[in-house]
Scaffold this active site. Structure first.
Site, mmCIF file in Angstrom:
data_model
loop_
_atom_site.group_PDB
_atom_site.id
_atom_site.type_symbol
_atom_site.label_atom_id
_atom_site.label_comp_id
_atom_site.label_asym_id
_atom_site.label_seq_id
_atom_site.Cartn_x
_atom_site.Cartn_y
_atom_site.Cartn_z
ATOM 1 N N CYS A 106 0.846 -1.184 0.000
ATOM 2 C CA CYS A 106 0.000 0.000 0.000
ATOM 3 C C CYS A 106 0.891 1.247 0.000
ATOM 4 C CB CYS A 106 -0.896 0.007 1.231
ATOM 5 S SG CYS A 106 -2.053 1.409 1.260
ATOM 6 N N HIS A 149 -2.266 -3.997 5.040
ATOM 7 C CA HIS A 149 -2.051 -3.597 6.438
ATOM 8 C C HIS A 149 -3.368 -3.283 7.127
ATOM 9 C CE1 HIS A 149 -2.624 0.860 5.885
ATOM 10 N NE2 HIS A 149 -2.441 0.505 4.632
ATOM 11 N N ARG A 207 3.102 5.194 6.258
ATOM 12 C CA ARG A 207 3.574 4.596 7.518
ATOM 13 C C ARG A 207 4.186 3.207 7.341
ATOM 14 N NH1 ARG A 207 -2.188 5.398 10.169
ATOM 15 N NH2 ARG A 207 -2.667 4.681 8.067
ATOM 16 N N ASP A 249 0.516 3.801 1.653
ATOM 17 C CA ASP A 249 0.491 4.428 2.978
ATOM 18 C C ASP A 249 1.896 4.797 3.473
ATOM 19 O OD1 ASP A 249 0.320 4.713 5.917
ATOM 20 O OD2 ASP A 249 -1.753 4.039 5.633
ATOM 21 N N CYS A 284 -5.973 0.096 6.977
ATOM 22 C CA CYS A 284 -5.798 0.635 5.620
ATOM 23 C C CYS A 284 -6.961 1.577 5.266
ATOM 24 C CB CYS A 284 -5.719 -0.505 4.598
ATOM 25 S SG CYS A 284 -5.382 0.092 2.922
HETATM 26 CO CO CO Z 1 -3.383 1.245 3.036
#
Ligand code: CO
Length: 206
Positions: A42, A98, A46, A44, A101
């Site tokens: 992803c 994750h 993080r 993302d 998400c």
């Molecule tokens: Co995500």
């Protein structure tokens, strides 16, 4: 200092630090790459793949998009897959989702619009196919967590059916497909599924 200028400055000190520790560092990577893993994760911010797996430059070939999706007509993911599997011949392909998400959440709540909304339809398809199981979970957060997992499993299944993976298996290569889930709140990666080259995917006889 503006934030982008800070990054450029940080880069300068990083280069100096690397060269001081290992003068051949950049030279080694400038000629070729031989990564062992294709990472599909992803976007993302993080979840930095190299950091969470303690891998270095050259070890992970990386593709990231919102909610780590394999979309059959997405030339971006398909070309990354083609290059990694058929040219670089990575022995492992990892799809990593994750918990927490936002993409999966947005697919559930239907609060998106535009291209993102269209993109997330892929997850809604996964939710629809697993409506009975998801519907039995009364807690919304548990439903969210489970859809994250079901999404990873669905993407690994899709990956196995792509012409690139089918071609690699038919040629006798054995890229292994892995479905993993990362937990934002404790940093732990968990394995959900591993798919091996099926024994029926024999290479063509000479
Ligand atoms: Co995500």
């Amino acid at each position: 200092m503006n934030p982008a200028a800070r990054l450029l400055l940080e880069n300068k000190s990083w280069v100096q630090e690397k060269q001081a520790l290992d003068p051949g560092y950049f030279q080694r990577f400038s000629m070729s790459q031989r990564p062992e893993f294709l990472w599909i994760g992803c976007s993302d911010s993080r979840i930095p793949p190299n950091e969470i797996t303690v891998t270095s430059a050259g070890e992970l070939f990386i593709h990231r998009n919102i909610a780590n999706l394999i979309v059959e007509d997405d030339l971006n993911v398909l070309s990354v897959l083609q290059y990694a599997v058929l040219v670089l011949q990575v022995p492992h392909v990892i799809v990593c989702g994750h918990l927490g998400c936002g993409g999966v959440r947005a697919a559930m709540t239907r609060e998106t619009s535009g291209p993102l909304d269209q993109w997330l339809d892929n997850i809604r398809g996964v939710a629809d196919r697993n409506a009975a199981e998801l519907g039995a979970l009364t807690d919304e957060n548990l439903r969210w967590d489970r859809l994250v997992e079901l999404n990873v499993l669905a993407q690994v299944e899709k990956l196995a059916r792509t012409p690139v993976i089918q071609t690699a298996w038919a040629r006798g290569a054995s890229p292994r497909l892995h479905g993993w889930v990362y937990r934002l709140d404790d940093g732990v990666l968990r394995e959900l599924v591993t798919v091996e080259r099926p024994s029926t995917a024999e290479p063509p006889q000479p």
